[in-house]
Design a protein around this motif. Sequence first.
Motif, PDB file in Angstrom:
ATOM      1  N   THR A 134       0.805  -1.224   0.000  1.00 38.21           N
ATOM      2  CA  THR A 134       0.000   0.000   0.000  1.00 38.21           C
ATOM      3  C   THR A 134       0.837   1.272   0.000  1.00 38.21           C
ATOM      4  O   THR A 134       0.293   2.352  -0.075  1.00 38.21           O
ATOM      5  CB  THR A 134      -0.907   0.025   1.239  1.00 38.21           C
ATOM      6  N   THR A 135       2.132   1.147   0.109  1.00 43.74           N
ATOM      7  CA  THR A 135       3.004   2.322   0.111  1.00 43.74           C
ATOM      8  C   THR A 135       3.923   2.273  -1.100  1.00 43.74           C
ATOM      9  O   THR A 135       4.194   1.214  -1.675  1.00 43.74           O
ATOM     10  CB  THR A 135       3.843   2.382   1.390  1.00 43.74           C
ATOM     11  N   THR A 136       4.439   3.435  -1.458  1.00 39.13           N
ATOM     12  CA  THR A 136       5.325   3.531  -2.610  1.00 39.13           C
ATOM     13  C   THR A 136       6.723   3.069  -2.240  1.00 39.13           C
ATOM     14  O   THR A 136       7.284   3.468  -1.236  1.00 39.13           O
ATOM     15  CB  THR A 136       5.389   4.986  -3.100  1.00 39.13           C
ATOM     16  N   THR A 137       7.283   2.198  -3.058  1.00 36.27           N
ATOM     17  CA  THR A 137       8.628   1.690  -2.813  1.00 36.27           C
ATOM     18  C   THR A 137       9.649   2.793  -3.063  1.00 36.27           C
ATOM     19  O   THR A 137       9.526   3.573  -3.999  1.00 36.27           O
ATOM     20  CB  THR A 137       8.908   0.494  -3.725  1.00 36.27           C
ATOM     21  N   THR A 138      10.658   2.863  -2.204  1.00 38.59           N
ATOM     22  CA  THR A 138      11.714   3.863  -2.362  1.00 38.59           C
ATOM     23  C   THR A 138      12.473   3.624  -3.649  1.00 38.59           C
ATOM     24  O   THR A 138      12.947   2.538  -3.916  1.00 38.59           O
ATOM     25  CB  THR A 138      12.685   3.787  -1.173  1.00 38.59           C
ATOM     26  N   THR A 139      12.564   4.640  -4.478  1.00 37.76           N
ATOM     27  CA  THR A 139      13.227   4.496  -5.772  1.00 37.76           C
ATOM     28  C   THR A 139      14.730   4.620  -5.617  1.00 37.76           C
ATOM     29  O   THR A 139      15.250   5.060  -4.598  1.00 37.76           O
ATOM     30  CB  THR A 139      12.729   5.574  -6.741  1.00 37.76           C
ATOM     31  N   HIS A 140      15.415   4.237  -6.669  1.00 34.58           N
ATOM     32  CA  HIS A 140      16.874   4.363  -6.669  1.00 34.58           C
ATOM     33  C   HIS A 140      17.279   5.832  -6.598  1.00 34.58           C
ATOM     34  O   HIS A 140      18.325   6.159  -6.030  1.00 34.58           O
ATOM     35  CB  HIS A 140      17.455   3.711  -7.920  1.00 34.58           C
ATOM     36  N   ALA A 141      16.476   6.703  -7.179  1.00 33.14           N
ATOM     37  CA  ALA A 141      16.793   8.131  -7.120  1.00 33.14           C
ATOM     38  C   ALA A 141      16.739   8.634  -5.684  1.00 33.14           C
ATOM     39  O   ALA A 141      17.582   9.430  -5.257  1.00 33.14           O
ATOM     40  CB  ALA A 141      15.816   8.916  -7.999  1.00 33.14           C
ATOM     41  N   GLN A 142      15.758   8.180  -4.929  1.00 36.61           N
ATOM     42  CA  GLN A 142      15.653   8.597  -3.536  1.00 36.61           C
ATOM     43  C   GLN A 142      16.833   8.076  -2.714  1.00 36.61           C
ATOM     44  O   GLN A 142      17.357   8.776  -1.849  1.00 36.61           O
ATOM     45  CB  GLN A 142      14.330   8.106  -2.946  1.00 36.61           C
ATOM     46  N   LYS A 143      17.234   6.853  -2.993  1.00 35.20           N
ATOM     47  CA  LYS A 143      18.385   6.303  -2.276  1.00 35.20           C
ATOM     48  C   LYS A 143      19.660   7.066  -2.637  1.00 35.20           C
ATOM     49  O   LYS A 143      20.519   7.298  -1.772  1.00 35.20           O
ATOM     50  CB  LYS A 143      18.539   4.825  -2.607  1.00 35.20           C
ATOM     51  N   ALA A 144      19.789   7.428  -3.908  1.00 33.98           N
ATOM     52  CA  ALA A 144      20.947   8.223  -4.312  1.00 33.98           C
ATOM     53  C   ALA A 144      20.946   9.579  -3.628  1.00 33.98           C
ATOM     54  O   ALA A 144      21.990  10.077  -3.190  1.00 33.98           O
ATOM     55  CB  ALA A 144      20.953   8.386  -5.835  1.00 33.98           C
ATOM     56  N   GLU A 145      19.753  10.182  -3.501  1.00 37.14           N
ATOM     57  CA  GLU A 145      19.641  11.469  -2.819  1.00 37.14           C
ATOM     58  C   GLU A 145      20.026  11.339  -1.347  1.00 37.14           C
ATOM     59  O   GLU A 145      20.732  12.193  -0.792  1.00 37.14           O
ATOM     60  CB  GLU A 145      18.227  12.000  -2.942  1.00 37.14           C
ATOM     61  N   GLN A 146      19.566  10.281  -0.690  1.00 35.58           N
ATOM     62  CA  GLN A 146      19.893  10.068   0.720  1.00 35.58           C
ATOM     63  C   GLN A 146      21.388   9.889   0.918  1.00 35.58           C
ATOM     64  O   GLN A 146      21.972  10.434   1.870  1.00 35.58           O
ATOM     65  CB  GLN A 146      19.139   8.848   1.247  1.00 35.58           C
ATOM     66  N   LEU A 147      22.004   9.139   0.014  1.00 35.45           N
ATOM     67  CA  LEU A 147      23.436   8.893   0.169  1.00 35.45           C
ATOM     68  C   LEU A 147      24.239  10.167  -0.064  1.00 35.45           C
ATOM     69  O   LEU A 147      25.227  10.436   0.645  1.00 35.45           O
ATOM     70  CB  LEU A 147      23.876   7.802  -0.803  1.00 35.45           C
TER      71      LEU A 147
END
Length: 431
Positions: free
Chosen positions: A52-65
């Motif tokens: 029911t929730t949106t999976t974290t995208t690779h772009a979001q993970k790149a932004e976090q890193l």
Amino acid sequence: QQQQQQQQMTRHKRYKNHSYNHPQQSNKIYNNTNDNDNTTNNNNNTRSSSSTTTTTTHAQKAEQLLQYQIDLYHKLNKPSHLRPNIKAFTSLINAYSAIGNAILAEQTLQRMKQEFDIQLTTWAYNTVLAAYAKTSYFGPLFVHDLLKFKLNQNHNHDDDDDDDVTIHHYSDLNSDSNSDLNSNSNSDSDYLDSDPSTWAARNAERIVTQMAKNVHTLPDVYTYSSLISAWANCHKQPLGAERAQNILYTMTSAVMNQQYLSTDDDKAIITPNVVCYNTVIHAHSKNGDAKKAEAVLQHLIRFYSHMKDDDNRNLLPNTQSFNTVLKAWSKSTSRDKGKKCHQILDTMRQLTAVKPDIITYNTILDAWRNSIGNIHAATNAHRLLHDMEEQKDVHPDVISYNTVISTYAKHNIAYQYCLRRRQQQQQPQQQ
């Protein structure tokens, strides 16, 4: 050596004891809470509600890193070996471009310049332009990012006039046919409510204007390829296709007249490639305008013939160029669609470097099948089928035979209908 060892030990302790956690190990630095148990519970809840929730995208993970690296850089008193460089930012921009989030892509571009004074490059701008070319829908998160971006942009550029969409050196693009697109009364909120793709295309022009003002970021052929694609993908048609065509023709006119973006740099002449032409051809074909699609193809052939051998390698029309025009004619309402497609095939054969494929022939066969009113349509389709059987590189497939069979059946029914109608009209005269 002892001093170097001590420095390495001290640096190791600082890395080991700093208060930040790696983003893959914990979300602590990105959440407002400092409770590790809450972080674990949140991760468990995320796994349980993944449907029911949106999976974290690779772009979001790149932004976090990248944010983790920036925080660490400031935490450790800005050591040079941790300073984010252009490669890190452009990689994140590329990740945003891949998912079509132009707002975050451009925001990252501005952050790279404002916070770290990194020299922007043409490639970085082109990546943002590619994101704008893919923008066709504004989701809730996208609108949220847009509002934040606009607030930041207004704060940092209160006196900036870069919102003018007139392209530097290409000011003659503002024609009467595009007056609706150039109207200054159309604000961002208007396009949010009506057509986000038009808003994205206007912003793509704004970015090209910014690039042309800096000698280090002069637009190249990929820049204008993305800009043409942004207008070609615009939902506001046929004005978007006309705008893309005007940009393309202005580029070719500049090449023919030897006009420069910068008088001090001969390399500033931008010669369009076949991708630019194919994008405009596809835009007209998608709008059902076969005549304009064919006109752009003929323009490409003339421009290719005009250029010198060393400069026309990227201008050679390819099979896709012809197939797109053939499809436009095949789907048109013209009664001469079959004849027009055969003429385009003859033109294609004159260019020895371009070879028809199975899609080319099947599209022409489909045009003959839909040429209702042409008594020779079935015969011409069957003749083309025999021509395919004699080819060395292309052979008929099941679609080819089915199309010709359907052409005979369809035109026989039409012939029988016309024959009955003629007999019915003759009977009252005989009586």
